[in-house]
Design an enzyme around this catalytic site. Structure first.
Site, PDB file in Angstrom:
ATOM      1  NE  ARG A 223       8.056   1.524   6.054  1.00 30.20           N
ATOM      2  CZ  ARG A 223       6.947   1.501   6.813  1.00 30.20           C
ATOM      3  NH1 ARG A 223       5.624   1.401   6.074  1.00 30.20           N
ATOM      4  NH2 ARG A 223       6.786   1.829   7.882  1.00 30.20           N
ATOM      5  CG  HIS A 271       2.698   5.423   3.717  1.00 28.86           C
ATOM      6  ND1 HIS A 271       4.147   5.336   3.776  1.00 28.86           N
ATOM      7  CD2 HIS A 271       2.307   4.547   4.599  1.00 28.86           C
ATOM      8  CE1 HIS A 271       4.448   4.486   4.707  1.00 28.86           C
ATOM      9  NE2 HIS A 271       3.270   3.973   5.281  1.00 28.86           N
TER      10      HIS A 271
HETATM   11  P1  NDP Z   1       5.709  -8.754  11.059  1.00 28.53           P
HETATM   12  O1  NDP Z   1       7.040  -8.293  11.542  1.00 28.53           O
HETATM   13  O2  NDP Z   1       4.657  -9.249  11.848  1.00 28.53           O
HETATM   14  O3  NDP Z   1       5.954  -9.602   9.801  1.00 28.53           O
HETATM   15  C1  NDP Z   1       6.957  -9.543   8.743  1.00 28.53           C
HETATM   16  C2  NDP Z   1       6.972 -10.692   7.763  1.00 28.53           C
HETATM   17  O4  NDP Z   1       7.959 -10.794   7.085  1.00 28.53           O
HETATM   18  C3  NDP Z   1       7.411 -12.111   8.634  1.00 28.53           C
HETATM   19  O5  NDP Z   1       6.488 -13.200   8.007  1.00 28.53           O
HETATM   20  C4  NDP Z   1       8.830 -12.244   8.170  1.00 28.53           C
HETATM   21  O6  NDP Z   1       9.380 -13.493   8.157  1.00 28.53           O
HETATM   22  C5  NDP Z   1       8.908 -11.652   6.851  1.00 28.53           C
HETATM   23  N1  NDP Z   1      10.200 -11.264   6.533  1.00 28.53           N
HETATM   24  C6  NDP Z   1      10.936 -10.416   7.278  1.00 28.53           C
HETATM   25  N2  NDP Z   1      12.286 -10.544   6.675  1.00 28.53           N
HETATM   26  C7  NDP Z   1      12.105 -11.319   5.518  1.00 28.53           C
HETATM   27  C8  NDP Z   1      13.086 -11.806   4.410  1.00 28.53           C
HETATM   28  N3  NDP Z   1      14.347 -11.471   4.403  1.00 28.53           N
HETATM   29  N4  NDP Z   1      12.770 -12.787   3.517  1.00 28.53           N
HETATM   30  C9  NDP Z   1      11.184 -13.347   3.546  1.00 28.53           C
HETATM   31  N5  NDP Z   1      10.533 -12.730   4.775  1.00 28.53           N
HETATM   32  C10 NDP Z   1      11.021 -11.892   5.349  1.00 28.53           C
HETATM   33  O7  NDP Z   1       5.294  -7.293  10.455  1.00 28.53           O
HETATM   34  P2  NDP Z   1       3.780  -6.693  10.002  1.00 28.53           P
HETATM   35  O8  NDP Z   1       3.150  -7.677   9.416  1.00 28.53           O
HETATM   36  O9  NDP Z   1       3.331  -6.157  11.129  1.00 28.53           O
HETATM   37  O10 NDP Z   1       4.215  -5.559   9.116  1.00 28.53           O
HETATM   38  C11 NDP Z   1       4.972  -5.696   8.081  1.00 28.53           C
HETATM   39  C12 NDP Z   1       5.283  -4.329   7.216  1.00 28.53           C
HETATM   40  O11 NDP Z   1       4.102  -3.774   6.525  1.00 28.53           O
HETATM   41  C13 NDP Z   1       5.786  -3.122   8.169  1.00 28.53           C
HETATM   42  O12 NDP Z   1       7.235  -3.454   8.466  1.00 28.53           O
HETATM   43  C14 NDP Z   1       5.661  -2.107   7.498  1.00 28.53           C
HETATM   44  O13 NDP Z   1       6.972  -1.768   6.497  1.00 28.53           O
HETATM   45  C15 NDP Z   1       4.513  -2.245   6.385  1.00 28.53           C
HETATM   46  N6  NDP Z   1       3.467  -1.441   6.765  1.00 28.53           N
HETATM   47  C16 NDP Z   1       2.819  -0.528   5.765  1.00 28.53           C
HETATM   48  C17 NDP Z   1       1.960   0.184   6.081  1.00 28.53           C
HETATM   49  C18 NDP Z   1       1.233   1.003   4.937  1.00 28.53           C
HETATM   50  O14 NDP Z   1       0.374   1.957   5.199  1.00 28.53           O
HETATM   51  N7  NDP Z   1       1.667   0.942   3.802  1.00 28.53           N
HETATM   52  C19 NDP Z   1       0.978   0.137   7.372  1.00 28.53           C
HETATM   53  C20 NDP Z   1       1.786  -0.947   8.274  1.00 28.53           C
HETATM   54  C21 NDP Z   1       2.766  -1.710   8.157  1.00 28.53           C
HETATM   55  P3  NDP Z   1       9.026 -14.424   9.670  1.00 28.53           P
HETATM   56  O15 NDP Z   1       7.870 -14.883   9.810  1.00 28.53           O
HETATM   57  O16 NDP Z   1       9.828 -15.750   9.104  1.00 28.53           O
HETATM   58  O17 NDP Z   1       9.804 -13.635  10.749  1.00 28.53           O
HETATM   59  C1  OXD Z   2       3.552   1.525   9.625  1.00 29.94           C
HETATM   60  C2  OXD Z   2       3.082   2.296   8.501  1.00 29.94           C
HETATM   61  O1  OXD Z   2       4.634   0.918   9.301  1.00 29.94           O
HETATM   62  O2  OXD Z   2       1.888   3.297   8.580  1.00 29.94           O
HETATM   63  O3  OXD Z   2       2.711   1.470  10.477  1.00 29.94           O
HETATM   64  O4  OXD Z   2       3.569   2.688   7.430  1.00 29.94           O
END
Ligand code: NDP
Ligand code: OXD
Length: 308
Positions: A223, A271
């Site tokens: 983000r 995005h």
């Molecule tokens: P997940 O919830 O599966 O994974 C999140 C990861 O981030 C986990 O490994 C988690 O740690 C880690 N994390 C969360 N908080 C912290 C922290 N404070 N410090 C360190 N690590 C942290 O999410 P997804 O992989 O499915 O998606 C991730 C993000 O990608 C979404 O939230 C979205 O914002 C973004 N996204 C962007 C898109 C785009 O088009 N640009 C499309 C889709 C998603 P732990 O494993 O320990 O819980």
């Molecule tokens: C998502 C995105 O979070 O599209 O899925 O950004």
């Protein structure tokens, strides 16, 4: 079964296709003032009014992976209503494609050659060894793990960072705030695929970005608010960072005249690094609704205390 639907402007459907997957569902587009009963809500960036005090809902399904927009209104959503996000649903492959192409572009100096060609300059550069082109993936969840795996398949050394400690084959794993700087210090490229939470807002700032070695690259597909944009610009301008590929921004669309548009070593995409594939998303949601209706647990439920 009654479903209310809100598609916050960037998804090309109004719930029609969902009816084909779940014919028993009566899907209606939510309109302001609609407080009629509903069992489930399917939403992307809805107004808070849609979900406020809706304790009749059995669940809210987010039509994306990131729930930061919903977390902003979490205090208005009854605590007993689970918020469920998309898990992969075709996004992991897209993310792995996007990130690996950016890493390869940097590794093979393709940006530099594109700039050279604009001036009809012929100047080969020697590629670094892949062993010296380590990539750190911040976020080892559903999407981050697939990115890490793809980069490993391309023979790049891969580091990973997450909140809780992970053990992933071939990935050097770091965890927690205390280990972030150590992870970044070893990386030639950092990829941010974190969820946006209170803890991760502004996580890539002057201090943390300065922990990267000189001439490092930044790829942000999480983000926009993960990065302090002014700090990123300053480090791109003073040469500490060699380039950035940004898919997400603090303000989207990126406003015209924003200095990032003018920064020569920044690649901007609107995005799109992983777009919601509605057919895949609807199949996943329909399966989860069937499970919930049978009283079975589902994955992808947001922990409201963690914010993701
Ligand atoms: P997940 O919830 O599966 O994974 C999140 C990861 O981030 C986990 O490994 C988690 O740690 C880690 N994390 C969360 N908080 C912290 C922290 N404070 N410090 C360190 N690590 C942290 O999410 P997804 O992989 O499915 O998606 C991730 C993000 O990608 C979404 O939230 C979205 O914002 C973004 N996204 C962007 C898109 C785009 O088009 N640009 C499309 C889709 C998603 P732990 O494993 O320990 O819980
Ligand atoms: C998502 C995105 O979070 O599209 O899925 O950004």
């Amino acid at each position: 079964m009654k479903l209310i639907y809100y598609n916050g402007f960037d998804l090309p459907d109004e719930g029609e296709a969902f009816k084909a997957i779940m014919p028993q569902a009566q899907v209606r587009r939510w309109q302001p003032g609609d407080a009629a009963p509903a069992d489930y809500a399917l939403v992307w960036k809805p107004p808070a009014e849609m979900l406020a005090n809706r304790s009749d809902l059995k669940a809210i399904f987010n039509l994306g992976a990131g729930v930061d927009a919903l977390m902003k209104m979490a205090d208005r959503i009854p605590a007993n209503v689970p918020i469920i996000r998309l898990e992969d649903a075709g996004m992991a492959e897209q993310m792995a494609d996007y990130v690996s192409s950016a890493v390869l572009r940097y590794y093979r100096h393709l940006d530099d050659y594109q700039r050279q060609a604009m001036h009809q300059r012929w100047q080969p550069k020697w590629p670094a060894s892949k062993q010296q082109f380590t990539v750190a993936v911040l976020g080892l969840g559903v999407l981050g793990r697939v990115i890490a795996k793809r980069l490993q398949q391309l023979q790049f050394p891969v580091l990973g960072w997450s909140r809780t400690k992970k053990n992933l084959d071939g990935v050097s794993c770091f965890s927690g705030d205390n280990e972030l700087a150590a992870c970044l210090a070893k990386a030639r490229v950092v990829v941010c695929i974190l969820p946006l939470t209170t803890q991760t807002t502004g996580i890539l700032n002057r201090t943390t970005l300065s922990a990267l070695p000189r001439s490092a690259y930044v790829i942000n597909v999480g983000r926009g608010a993960h990065i302090v944009e002014e700090d990123l610009l300053a480090l791109l301008q003073n040469g500490h960072l060699a380039g950035a590929t940004l898919d997400v921004f603090q303000t989207e669309p990126l406003p015209s005249g924003h200095p990032l548009w003018q920064q020569h070593n920044v690649t901007i995409t609107p995005h799109i690094s992983a777009q919601t594939l509605l057919d895949d998303a609807y199949v996943q949601i329909a399966e989860k609704i069937n499970r919930l209706d049978q009283g079975l647990p589902v994955s992808g439920v947001i922990d409201r205390n963690q914010g993701y």
